[in-house]
Design an enzyme around this catalytic site. Structure first.
Site, PDB file in Angstrom:
ATOM      1  N   SER A 104       1.864   4.062  -0.880  1.00  0.00           N
ATOM      2  CA  SER A 104       2.329   3.031   0.054  1.00  0.00           C
ATOM      3  C   SER A 104       3.650   2.384  -0.360  1.00  0.00           C
ATOM      4  O   SER A 104       4.275   1.712   0.450  1.00  0.00           O
ATOM      5  CB  SER A 104       1.266   1.941   0.208  1.00  0.00           C
ATOM      6  OG  SER A 104       1.121   1.215  -1.000  1.00  0.00           O
ATOM      7  N   LYS A 122       2.544  -4.557  -3.292  1.00  0.00           N
ATOM      8  CA  LYS A 122       3.411  -4.534  -2.106  1.00  0.00           C
ATOM      9  C   LYS A 122       4.676  -5.337  -2.412  1.00  0.00           C
ATOM     10  O   LYS A 122       4.809  -5.966  -3.453  1.00  0.00           O
ATOM     11  CB  LYS A 122       2.706  -5.168  -0.896  1.00  0.00           C
ATOM     12  CG  LYS A 122       1.346  -4.588  -0.547  1.00  0.00           C
ATOM     13  CD  LYS A 122       1.426  -3.182   0.014  1.00  0.00           C
ATOM     14  CE  LYS A 122       0.027  -2.658   0.358  1.00  0.00           C
ATOM     15  NZ  LYS A 122       0.073  -1.203   0.700  1.00  0.00           N
TER      16      LYS A 122
END
Length: 317
Positions: free
Chosen positions: A99, A169
Site C-alpha cells: 500500500s 500510511k
C-alpha cells in the site's frame, strides 16, 4: 589466595659488592610477559604454575575477571538497553503490504521514531506514520503465529510484534485542516493542491475513491497510502466510528529510515509539497503551536529562578 607485595625483610639477602635488585625492574619484567606471569588469570589459577606459590609476584595488581564471567552481565545490559530503546526511542517495523509503494516495498524494515510523541509532538503533514488499528481496518486479516526466536526479537524491538495489528500510511491532513479530492483532480489541503510525486506510477490521486471536503477533527489525522489504487486508507473507512480519521493517540511514531535491506537504505523526509505557502490553516497552526507554548510556560519558572540567582550573586559581590 591474596596476592600482595612482600616486606623488604623477606627478600633475598644482599651480598657485598652486588647491587640490590630494583622493585621497579621486577614490575616492568612482569608486565613484559615473563614466563609464569600471564596478564589475565582466573581466580582459581592465582597459585602459580610452577609449584603453587605466588610469593614472587610482588606486583600488588588486581586480578582481572574472566571474560566468560563478564559475558552474562554484558548480555543483560545489552538486552536492557535494547528494551529501553524499543519502548522510548526507536522500534523496527516490517512492511506487510504494497500500500506504500514505491516509497516502501513489501518486506522493507523501517525504523520508527517513538521519542518525539513523548514531548507532545503530533504527526505533521507528509510524515509516514505507524499507527495501531483505529477500529476494524485490519478486520479479517490473518495474524501470523510467531516462533520463540521471533517473540524474543519482538520483545527487544528488533522485530514488530505479531500480536499488534499496525498500519503504515502517509499523513495528508491534521487537526483543523480541510481536505478533499474530486475525481480527476488533485488532493487539496486547505484549498492548496498537492503535487504528489510519491504516488505509485500510473495511479491517480483519488479516482478510485473521491472524498470531501472534510474538516479534520481535533486530535485526529487523515492518512492515505502512496499506492492509491491498492490502499485501504482513510477514504475506505469513512463509515467507521472515527469517520476514517486516525486518533493521534493511536500513532506509534514516525517512520524515519528504511533500514533493511541495505540496498534500499533511505531516509523518509517530508515532501516539499507540504511546505507550500498558505497550506497552514489557523486552527492547524494553533494546534502545532500548543506544545511550544506549553514548553515555554514550563521553562519560565526556571528562567526566572536563574535570573534571580545571577542578580543576587552580583549584589553579594
Amino acid at each position: 589466595m591474596a596476592v600482595g607485595a612482600r616486606s623488604g625483610h623477606d627478600g633475598p639477602e644482599e651480598r657485598p659488592g652486588e647491587p640490590a635488585e630494583s622493585p621497579a625492574a621486577v614490575t616492568d619484567e612482569s608486565a613484559a610477559g615473563t614466563p609464569g606471569t600471564a596478564g589475565t588469570v582466573d581466580d582459581d589459577s592465582v597459585e602459580g604454575a610452577e609449584g603453587g606459590s605466588s610469593e614472587g609476584s610482588g606486583t600488588g595488581q588486581k586480578k582481572q575477571r574472566s571474560f566468560w564471567k563478564e559475558l552474562p552481565l554484558l548480555i543483560g545490559i545489552a538486552l536492557l538497553l535494547a528494551l529501553l530503546i524499543k519502548t522510548f526511542l526507536v522500534q523496527a517495523f516490517s512492511i506487510p503490504s504494497d500500500s506504500m509503494q514505491n516509497t516502501l516495498q513489501r518486506g522493507d524494515r523501517v525504523l520508527v521514531d517513538k521519542l518525539t510523541p513523548w514531548f507532545g509532538s503530533e504527526p505533521d503533514r507528509g510524515e509516514v506514520v505507524v499507527f495501531h488499528d483505529p477500529g476494524g481496518w485490519l478486520e479479517g486479516e490473518p495474524t501470523p503465529t510467531p516462533n520463540a526466536v521471533q517473540n524474543f526479537l519482538s520483545f527487544i524491538g528488533l522485530m514488530p510484534s505479531a500480536e499488534e495489528k499496525d498500519l503504515i500510511k502517509r499523513t495528508i491532513a491534521v487537526a483543523g485542516d480541510t481536505v478533499e479530492c474530486k475525481k480527476g483532480g488533485p488532493v487539496k489541503v486547505n484549498g492548496k493542491a498537492l503535487d504528489e510525486p510519491y504516488i505509485f506510477p500510473g495511479d491517480t490521486p483519488c479516482d478510485d475513491q473521491p472524498f470531501g471536503p472534510f474538516k479534520v477533527p481535533k486530535d485526529r489525522i487523515w492518512v492515505m497510502g502512496d499506492h492509491r489504487q491498492n490502499s485501504r486508507d482513510s477514504r475506505y473507512h469513512m463509515e467507521d466510528k472515527n469517520g476514517g480519521f486516525v486518533p493521534v493517540d493511536k500513532v506509534v511514531g514516525r517512520a524515519v529510515v528504511v533500514a533493511w535491506p541495505l540496498n534500499r537504505w533511505a531516509t523518509l523526509p517530508v515532501p516539499d509539497t507540504f511546505d507550500q505557502p498558505g497550506i497552514n490553516s489557523a486552527a492547524a497552526a494553533a494546534t502545532t503551536a500548543a506544545p511550544l507554548a506549553m514548553g515555554a510556560i514550563g521553562a519560565l519558572p526556571i528562567v526566572l529562578w536563574r535570573r534571580r540567582r545571577l542578580t543576587s550573586g552580583r549584589t553579594a559581590g
